[in-house]
Scaffold this motif. Structure first.
Motif, PDB file in Angstrom:
ATOM      1  N   VAL A 134       0.784  -1.159  -0.206  1.00  0.00           N
ATOM      2  CA  VAL A 134       0.100   0.105  -0.392  1.00  0.00           C
ATOM      3  C   VAL A 134       1.139   1.167  -0.615  1.00  0.00           C
ATOM      4  CG1 VAL A 134      -1.812   1.179   1.426  1.00  0.00           C
ATOM      5  CG2 VAL A 134      -1.527  -1.033   1.228  1.00  0.00           C
ATOM      6  N   SER A 135       0.458   2.465  -0.539  1.00  0.00           N
ATOM      7  CA  SER A 135       1.431   3.588  -1.139  1.00  0.00           C
ATOM      8  C   SER A 135       0.934   4.061  -0.728  1.00  0.00           C
ATOM      9  CB  SER A 135       2.134   3.483  -2.501  1.00  0.00           C
ATOM     10  OG  SER A 135       2.595   4.724  -2.493  1.00  0.00           O
ATOM     11  N   SER A 136       1.344   5.800   0.156  1.00  0.00           N
ATOM     12  CA  SER A 136       0.826   6.820   0.710  1.00  0.00           C
ATOM     13  C   SER A 136       1.160   7.852  -1.202  1.00  0.00           C
ATOM     14  CB  SER A 136       1.386   7.416   1.766  1.00  0.00           C
ATOM     15  OG  SER A 136       2.747   7.371   1.796  1.00  0.00           O
ATOM     16  N   GLY A 137       1.523   7.377  -1.404  1.00  0.00           N
ATOM     17  CA  GLY A 137       1.972   8.454  -2.816  1.00  0.00           C
ATOM     18  C   GLY A 137       3.512   9.126  -2.396  1.00  0.00           C
ATOM     19  N   SER A 138       3.949   8.886  -0.841  1.00  0.00           N
ATOM     20  CA  SER A 138       5.790   9.991  -0.733  1.00  0.00           C
ATOM     21  C   SER A 138       6.513   9.029  -1.507  1.00  0.00           C
ATOM     22  CB  SER A 138       5.183   9.539   0.240  1.00  0.00           C
ATOM     23  OG  SER A 138       6.736  10.372   1.232  1.00  0.00           O
ATOM     24  N   PRO A 139       7.143  10.383  -2.152  1.00  0.00           N
ATOM     25  CA  PRO A 139       8.558  10.504  -3.028  1.00  0.00           C
ATOM     26  C   PRO A 139       8.966   9.534  -1.699  1.00  0.00           C
ATOM     27  CG  PRO A 139       7.862  12.584  -2.452  1.00  0.00           C
ATOM     28  CD  PRO A 139       6.570  11.964  -1.678  1.00  0.00           C
ATOM     29  N   GLU A 172       8.999   6.901  -0.794  1.00  0.00           N
ATOM     30  CA  GLU A 172       8.673   5.826  -0.741  1.00  0.00           C
ATOM     31  C   GLU A 172      10.026   4.933  -1.210  1.00  0.00           C
ATOM     32  OE1 GLU A 172       5.030   4.692  -1.057  1.00  0.00           O
ATOM     33  OE2 GLU A 172       4.197   5.772   0.287  1.00  0.00           O
ATOM     34  N   PRO A 173       9.764   5.092  -3.103  1.00  0.00           N
ATOM     35  CA  PRO A 173      10.641   4.729  -3.768  1.00  0.00           C
ATOM     36  C   PRO A 173      12.551   5.087  -3.638  1.00  0.00           C
ATOM     37  CG  PRO A 173       9.524   6.403  -4.795  1.00  0.00           C
ATOM     38  CD  PRO A 173       8.442   6.132  -3.685  1.00  0.00           C
TER      39      PRO A 173
END
Length: 139
Positions: free
Chosen positions: A8-13, A15-16
């Motif tokens: 699940v991603s929150s869209g935070s840059p 994360e990748p």
């Protein structure tokens, strides 16, 4: 039986860049990563306000739970990390508003700092999504 791994991603840059997910679900288990008080525009929510930052952290964590198919009622453990543990009651107030009925295992710890020095608190959340049991719960 093979469990699938759901990220699940929150869209935070971050994360990748870091190589993490906001939450991971495998079977009934959901773990939400350390969640900082980041506002929608990327700034720090509630500067200087542990309660406001705690509310924002919990908003983000709750969305990650929903995105993974879990709810606050499925939460079994929380961790509250503060840069000043003497302010724990401010974070506890926000925690109690969300988890007063659920009452997960909870730990408060003091840390020296976070990635952003404006962050005063972070939350981690673990949940187990119960199998359909007709709504029966034990206490």
């Amino acid at each position: 039986m093979t469990s699938s791994r759901r990220l699940v991603s929150s869209g935070s840059p971050l994360e990748p860049e870091i190589g993490f997910s906001r939450a991971v679900r495998i079977g009934p288990y959901v773990s939400v990563a350390g969640t900082a008080p980041i506002a929608a525009d990327g700034s720090t929510a509630g500067p200087g306000d542990v309660y406001a930052q705690s509310v924002r952290c919990l908003d983000i964590a709750e969305q990650a739970l929903r995105d993974s198919g879990a709810t606050l009622a499925d939460v079994i453990r929380t961790r509250v990390m503060l840069v000043d543990v003497t302010r724990w009651r401010e974070a506890a107030r926000a925690h109690g508003e969300r988890f007063g009925e659920v009452r997960p295992a909870c730990t408060f710890v003091e840390v020296s700092r976070f990635i952003d020095p404006a962050w005063l608190v972070e939350f981690e959340v673990d949940a187990v999504v119960a199998e359909s049991d007709g709504g029966a719960r034990t206490s």
